[in-house]
Design a protein around this motif. Structure first.
Motif, short mmCIF file in Angstrom:
data_model
loop_
_atom_site.label_atom_id
_atom_site.label_comp_id
_atom_site.label_asym_id
_atom_site.label_seq_id
_atom_site.Cartn_x
_atom_site.Cartn_y
_atom_site.Cartn_z
N ASP A 5 69.96 46.71 -4.73
CA ASP A 5 69.12 46.41 -3.57
C ASP A 5 68.96 44.90 -3.36
O ASP A 5 67.95 44.44 -2.83
N HIS A 6 69.97 44.16 -3.77
CA HIS A 6 70.03 42.73 -3.49
C HIS A 6 71.06 42.49 -2.39
O HIS A 6 72.19 42.98 -2.48
N LEU A 7 70.67 41.74 -1.38
CA LEU A 7 71.61 41.31 -0.35
C LEU A 7 71.82 39.81 -0.53
O LEU A 7 70.85 39.05 -0.62
N ILE A 8 73.07 39.40 -0.57
CA ILE A 8 73.39 37.99 -0.73
C ILE A 8 73.37 37.35 0.65
O ILE A 8 74.21 37.66 1.50
N TYR A 137 60.35 46.38 -1.33
CA TYR A 137 59.11 46.87 -0.71
C TYR A 137 59.41 47.52 0.64
O TYR A 137 60.32 47.10 1.36
N GLY A 138 58.61 48.51 0.99
CA GLY A 138 58.72 49.09 2.32
C GLY A 138 58.23 48.10 3.37
O GLY A 138 57.32 47.31 3.12
N CYS A 139 58.84 48.15 4.53
CA CYS A 139 58.47 47.27 5.64
C CYS A 139 57.93 48.15 6.77
O CYS A 139 58.70 48.86 7.42
N ARG A 160 63.24 53.95 0.25
CA ARG A 160 62.87 55.26 -0.30
C ARG A 160 63.04 56.38 0.73
O ARG A 160 63.05 57.56 0.37
N SER A 161 63.18 56.01 1.99
CA SER A 161 63.45 57.01 3.03
C SER A 161 64.87 57.56 2.92
O SER A 161 65.20 58.56 3.56
N TRP A 166 72.18 59.24 3.65
CA TRP A 166 72.73 57.93 3.94
C TRP A 166 71.86 57.25 5.00
O TRP A 166 71.43 57.90 5.95
N PRO A 167 71.63 55.96 4.88
CA PRO A 167 71.02 55.26 6.02
C PRO A 167 71.96 55.36 7.22
O PRO A 167 73.17 55.17 7.08
N PRO A 168 71.44 55.69 8.39
CA PRO A 168 72.33 55.83 9.55
C PRO A 168 72.86 54.47 9.99
O PRO A 168 72.28 53.42 9.68
N LYS A 169 73.94 54.51 10.73
CA LYS A 169 74.42 53.28 11.35
C LYS A 169 73.44 52.88 12.46
O LYS A 169 72.72 53.71 13.01
N ASN A 170 73.46 51.60 12.78
CA ASN A 170 72.67 51.07 13.90
C ASN A 170 71.18 51.40 13.79
O ASN A 170 70.59 51.98 14.71
N LEU A 171 70.60 51.04 12.66
CA LEU A 171 69.15 51.18 12.54
C LEU A 171 68.48 50.38 13.66
O LEU A 171 68.94 49.30 14.03
#
Length: 201
Positions: A5-8, A137-139, A160-161, A166-171
């Motif tokens: 859960d790290h984004l560079i 953390y949740g936003c 956590r959702s 899978w997280p959908p494309k284009n949130l």
């Protein structure tokens, strides 16, 4: 070392200096507060309790030879801590973080602490000089861009959702007024899902 859960957000330079590792300081890693427990694993002859840095195992940059020394001790201390009811109760989900900090100090590997190493939305609102974004953390926000932490927002992004799907494309992007860090987080997730082959299949 990094986590899933790290984004560079920008290239990370080699922050090692003079045999010292580089790490992010966590406010909730408090060696002095837990000295009586930590002395089970870091005896007084190894040095002051303040030799244990307020870090976890991630994000950390550490030399290969240092990691070779640290890793077996890290594993053994983690297991010993988990088997000890007092330690397990005191540290809970941060137990392995304490174990790494202890193992690093045990082998005399200090760390330069870099607060700018990582940000954690929604509490950190700007990217600034950060190299990593940690989406732990949740936003949650209302549609006016006001944080509703602790209450599910009209707009939300929380990893956590997506524990079972899978997280959908284009949130959907956050509403106006939401901080730069959260907007960038969602844009980066969308960029990844758009470019990963066979996402969601």
């Amino acid at each position: 070392m990094a986590e899933p859960d790290h984004l560079i957000v920008k290239p990370i330079p080699n922050l090692l200096r003079n045999g010292l590792g580089a790490a992010f300081p966590f406010f909730y890693i408090e060696p002095k507060k837990y000295e009586s427990i930590l002395r089970k694993y870091f005896p007084e002859e190894k040095g002051a309790i303040t030799n244990i840095d307020p870090i976890g195992n991630s994000p950390v940059i550490v030399g290969k030879e240092a990691l070779k020394r640290i890793a077996p001790t890290w594993m053994n201390v983690s297991l010993a801590m988990k088997k000890d009811p007092e330690t397990d109760k005191a540290f809970g989900w941060v137990l392995e973080m304490y174990a790494y900090a202890v193992a690093s100090a045990f082998h005399g590997v200090g760390n330069i602490l870099h607060k700018e190493f990582m940000i954690q939305p929604p509490w950190d609102t700007e990217i600034g000089k950060a190299y990593i974004m940690h989406y732990t953390y949740g936003c949650d926000y209302d549609m006016k861009g006001k944080l509703t932490y602790g209450k599910v927002g009209e707009w939300r992004f929380d990893k956590r959702s997506f524990t079972q799907v899978w997280p959908p494309k284009n949130l959907t992007l956050p509403p106006p007024g939401v901080p730069e860090s959260v907007v960038t987080l969602v844009k980066m997730v969308n960029e990844a899902t758009a470019n990963l082959p066979n996402w969601g299949s």
